[in-house]
Write a protein that holds these residues in place. Structure first.
Motif, mmCIF file in Angstrom:
data_model
loop_
_atom_site.group_PDB
_atom_site.id
_atom_site.type_symbol
_atom_site.label_atom_id
_atom_site.label_comp_id
_atom_site.label_asym_id
_atom_site.label_seq_id
_atom_site.Cartn_x
_atom_site.Cartn_y
_atom_site.Cartn_z
ATOM 1 N N LEU A 35 1.242 69.873 18.016
ATOM 2 C CA LEU A 35 0.032 69.647 17.228
ATOM 3 C C LEU A 35 -0.686 68.349 17.575
ATOM 4 C CD1 LEU A 35 1.727 70.749 13.918
ATOM 5 C CD2 LEU A 35 -0.261 71.900 14.905
ATOM 6 N N ALA A 36 -0.015 67.462 18.297
ATOM 7 C CA ALA A 36 -0.556 66.123 18.543
ATOM 8 C C ALA A 36 -1.473 66.090 19.759
ATOM 9 C CB ALA A 36 0.592 65.136 18.740
ATOM 10 N N GLN A 37 -2.485 65.218 19.680
ATOM 11 C CA GLN A 37 -3.365 64.990 20.829
ATOM 12 C C GLN A 37 -2.684 64.110 21.878
ATOM 13 O OE1 GLN A 37 -4.909 65.084 17.516
ATOM 14 N NE2 GLN A 37 -5.152 67.154 18.326
ATOM 15 N N VAL A 38 -1.821 63.205 21.416
ATOM 16 C CA VAL A 38 -1.055 62.338 22.316
ATOM 17 C C VAL A 38 0.387 62.332 21.832
ATOM 18 C CG1 VAL A 38 -0.763 60.026 23.285
ATOM 19 C CG2 VAL A 38 -3.072 60.867 22.753
ATOM 20 N N VAL A 39 1.326 62.500 22.761
ATOM 21 C CA VAL A 39 2.752 62.468 22.436
ATOM 22 C C VAL A 39 3.394 61.294 23.160
ATOM 23 C CG1 VAL A 39 4.955 63.683 22.558
ATOM 24 C CG2 VAL A 39 2.860 64.967 22.103
ATOM 25 N N ILE A 40 4.026 60.412 22.394
ATOM 26 C CA ILE A 40 4.795 59.304 22.955
ATOM 27 C C ILE A 40 6.268 59.674 22.808
ATOM 28 C CG2 ILE A 40 5.363 56.848 22.760
ATOM 29 C CD1 ILE A 40 2.547 56.488 21.481
ATOM 30 N N ASP A 41 6.941 59.817 23.916
ATOM 31 C CA ASP A 41 8.358 60.216 23.928
ATOM 32 C C ASP A 41 9.227 58.980 23.721
ATOM 33 O OD1 ASP A 41 10.860 61.307 24.363
ATOM 34 O OD2 ASP A 41 10.499 61.808 26.463
ATOM 35 N N ASN A 42 10.006 58.976 22.632
ATOM 36 C CA ASN A 42 10.853 57.812 22.374
ATOM 37 C C ASN A 42 12.093 57.758 23.264
ATOM 38 O OD1 ASN A 42 12.812 59.532 21.221
ATOM 39 N ND2 ASN A 42 12.090 59.186 19.138
ATOM 40 N N GLY A 43 12.331 58.797 24.033
ATOM 41 C CA GLY A 43 13.434 58.785 24.984
ATOM 42 C C GLY A 43 14.807 58.980 24.395
ATOM 43 N N ALA A 44 14.883 59.254 23.090
ATOM 44 C CA ALA A 44 16.194 59.461 22.462
ATOM 45 C C ALA A 44 16.766 60.815 22.881
ATOM 46 C CB ALA A 44 16.073 59.396 20.944
ATOM 47 N N PRO A 45 18.093 60.910 22.997
ATOM 48 C CA PRO A 45 18.708 62.184 23.370
ATOM 49 C C PRO A 45 18.746 63.143 22.184
ATOM 50 C CG PRO A 45 20.407 60.584 22.904
ATOM 51 C CD PRO A 45 19.095 59.845 22.797
ATOM 52 N N TYR A 46 19.113 64.366 22.435
ATOM 53 C CA TYR A 46 19.308 65.330 21.359
ATOM 54 C C TYR A 46 20.342 64.768 20.374
ATOM 55 C CZ TYR A 46 20.577 69.613 18.916
ATOM 56 O OH TYR A 46 20.821 70.552 17.945
ATOM 57 N N GLY A 47 19.981 64.745 19.099
ATOM 58 C CA GLY A 47 20.883 64.183 18.103
ATOM 59 C C GLY A 47 20.716 62.695 17.892
ATOM 60 N N ASP A 48 19.873 62.039 18.719
ATOM 61 C CA ASP A 48 19.511 60.625 18.599
ATOM 62 C C ASP A 48 20.605 59.663 19.073
ATOM 63 O OD1 ASP A 48 18.150 58.310 18.092
ATOM 64 O OD2 ASP A 48 17.769 58.713 15.986
ATOM 65 N N ALA A 49 21.814 59.797 18.544
ATOM 66 C CA ALA A 49 22.890 58.884 18.948
ATOM 67 C C ALA A 49 23.236 59.105 20.422
ATOM 68 C CB ALA A 49 24.115 59.085 18.071
ATOM 69 N N ALA A 50 23.549 58.009 21.116
ATOM 70 C CA ALA A 50 23.603 58.083 22.582
ATOM 71 C C ALA A 50 24.935 57.721 23.215
ATOM 72 C CB ALA A 50 22.518 57.173 23.167
ATOM 73 N N MET A 51 25.885 57.183 22.451
ATOM 74 C CA MET A 51 27.131 56.710 23.052
ATOM 75 C C MET A 51 28.261 57.700 22.753
ATOM 76 S SD MET A 51 28.611 52.840 23.015
ATOM 77 C CE MET A 51 28.939 52.785 21.258
ATOM 78 N N ALA A 100 16.817 52.639 27.720
ATOM 79 C CA ALA A 100 15.818 53.322 26.896
ATOM 80 C C ALA A 100 14.529 52.509 26.798
ATOM 81 C CB ALA A 100 16.389 53.589 25.503
ATOM 82 N N VAL A 101 14.675 51.208 26.642
ATOM 83 C CA VAL A 101 13.505 50.332 26.566
ATOM 84 C C VAL A 101 12.752 50.325 27.896
ATOM 85 C CG1 VAL A 101 12.789 47.914 26.413
ATOM 86 C CG2 VAL A 101 14.368 48.870 24.710
ATOM 87 N N ASP A 102 13.491 50.197 28.987
ATOM 88 C CA ASP A 102 12.853 50.186 30.315
ATOM 89 C C ASP A 102 12.099 51.493 30.568
ATOM 90 O OD1 ASP A 102 13.792 47.661 30.822
ATOM 91 O OD2 ASP A 102 15.478 48.315 32.068
ATOM 92 N N ARG A 103 12.698 52.613 30.153
ATOM 93 C CA ARG A 103 12.044 53.910 30.351
ATOM 94 C C ARG A 103 10.742 53.979 29.569
ATOM 95 N NH1 ARG A 103 10.349 58.494 28.822
ATOM 96 N NH2 ARG A 103 10.411 57.638 26.719
ATOM 97 N N LEU A 104 10.777 53.511 28.310
ATOM 98 C CA LEU A 104 9.564 53.536 27.486
ATOM 99 C C LEU A 104 8.478 52.672 28.107
ATOM 100 C CD1 LEU A 104 8.469 54.498 24.606
ATOM 101 C CD2 LEU A 104 8.912 52.137 23.936
ATOM 102 N N LEU A 105 8.856 51.501 28.604
ATOM 103 C CA LEU A 105 7.880 50.556 29.147
ATOM 104 C C LEU A 105 7.240 51.036 30.439
ATOM 105 C CD1 LEU A 105 9.710 47.170 28.470
ATOM 106 C CD2 LEU A 105 7.732 48.099 27.254
ATOM 107 N N THR A 106 7.829 52.025 31.058
ATOM 108 C CA THR A 106 7.263 52.557 32.301
ATOM 109 C C THR A 106 6.683 53.959 32.077
ATOM 110 O OG1 THR A 106 9.484 53.298 32.965
ATOM 111 C CG2 THR A 106 8.720 51.188 33.823
ATOM 112 N N ALA A 107 7.502 54.888 31.636
ATOM 113 C CA ALA A 107 7.084 56.288 31.554
ATOM 114 C C ALA A 107 6.049 56.561 30.471
ATOM 115 C CB ALA A 107 8.307 57.187 31.330
#
Length: 246
Positions: free
Chosen positions: A161-177, A14-21
């Motif tokens: 509504l936002a001018q800029v959207v930063i995607d946090n990369g979390a899945p639906y429901g947030d929890a990932a495991m 998730a961190v790697d994705r944020l740092l690139t995408a």
């Protein structure tokens, strides 16, 4: 396998994705924030639920931007006439009209810019705050989960509504495991949201330095001269920047 190692892999991905995408989005957001602060504006950060932790990361901390104010449901108690009992229900973030009450208690100026954080992007208070900001001519930066918000059945979402959207990369429901028998554990949105917040601060601070200006950032109150430095910068903003419990 369900253990800390499994989540560590998810977190690293998730961190790697944020740092690139998301770097381009963060750079565009940083440019907007820098312009707003140079024009005398304040960054207004708003989140509900666990998204409050990302708003808090942007406000009132060592190394963070001084002209940054955290808006929150708690303001109804701190600065309004609500009792703590009135805001204890976590479902209050779904209450229509709540954001307008929070807005009314803050000293928001035309030059201010908003960073609004919500994993789902669909709760009433979040959408209403974004609508209020846009209606009053403010630019809005969203930190949200595109995967989750795409599944939210509401008329309008934060991302709309936002001018800029930063995607946090979390899945639906947030929890990932995934857990045996159903369900998931271990959230992602706070981890990547806080990182996005600090990347924004880094981008904005870098723009001040590139312009030959000292970045308006807090020094640790636990270092010599820290309080005096912070007080000098805070004097420019008065009640516009409320540290509250930050």
């Amino acid at each position: 396998m369900i253990d800390q190692g499994a989540y560590a892999l998810i977190a690293r991905s998730a961190v790697d994705r944020l740092l690139t995408a998301e770097r381009d989005a963060i750079e565009r957001a940083g440019a907007l924030i820098h312009a707003a602060l140079r024009a005398g504006g304040v960054l207004q950060a708003f989140g509900t639920g666990h998204s409050r932790s990302v708003a808090l990361e942007l406000t009132g901390r060592a190394g963070g931007l001084v002209p940054a104010n955290q808006l929150g449901i708690r303001d109804l108690v701190y600065y309004g006439d609500a009792s703590p009992r009135d805001i204890l229900d976590p479902r209050i973030e779904r209450e229509p009209g709540l954001a307008a009450r929070v807005w009314a208690l803050a000293d928001i100026r035309p030059e201010d810019i908003f960073v609004i954080i919500s994993n789902s992007g669909g709760n009433a208070a979040i959408v209403e705050m974004a609508r209020l900001a846009v209606r009053h001519g403010h630019q809005v930066i969203a930190i949200t989960s595109r995967a989750h918000t795409a599944e939210v059945a509401v008329e309008e979402r934060l991302a709309d509504l936002a001018q800029v959207v930063i995607d946090n990369g979390a899945p639906y429901g947030d929890a990932a495991m995934p857990l045996p028998g159903g369900g998931t554990a271990c959230g992602v949105s706070t981890l990547t949201g806080v990182l996005a917040a600090q990347l924004l601060v880094a981008d904005v601070a870098g723009r001040f330095v590139a312009a030959g200006e000292p970045p308006p950032v807090f020094r640790s109150a636990n270092t010599p001269g820290g309080d005096a430095h912070n007080d000098r910068l805070l004097e420019r903003y008065g009640s516009r920047v409320r540290l509250g419990d930050a």
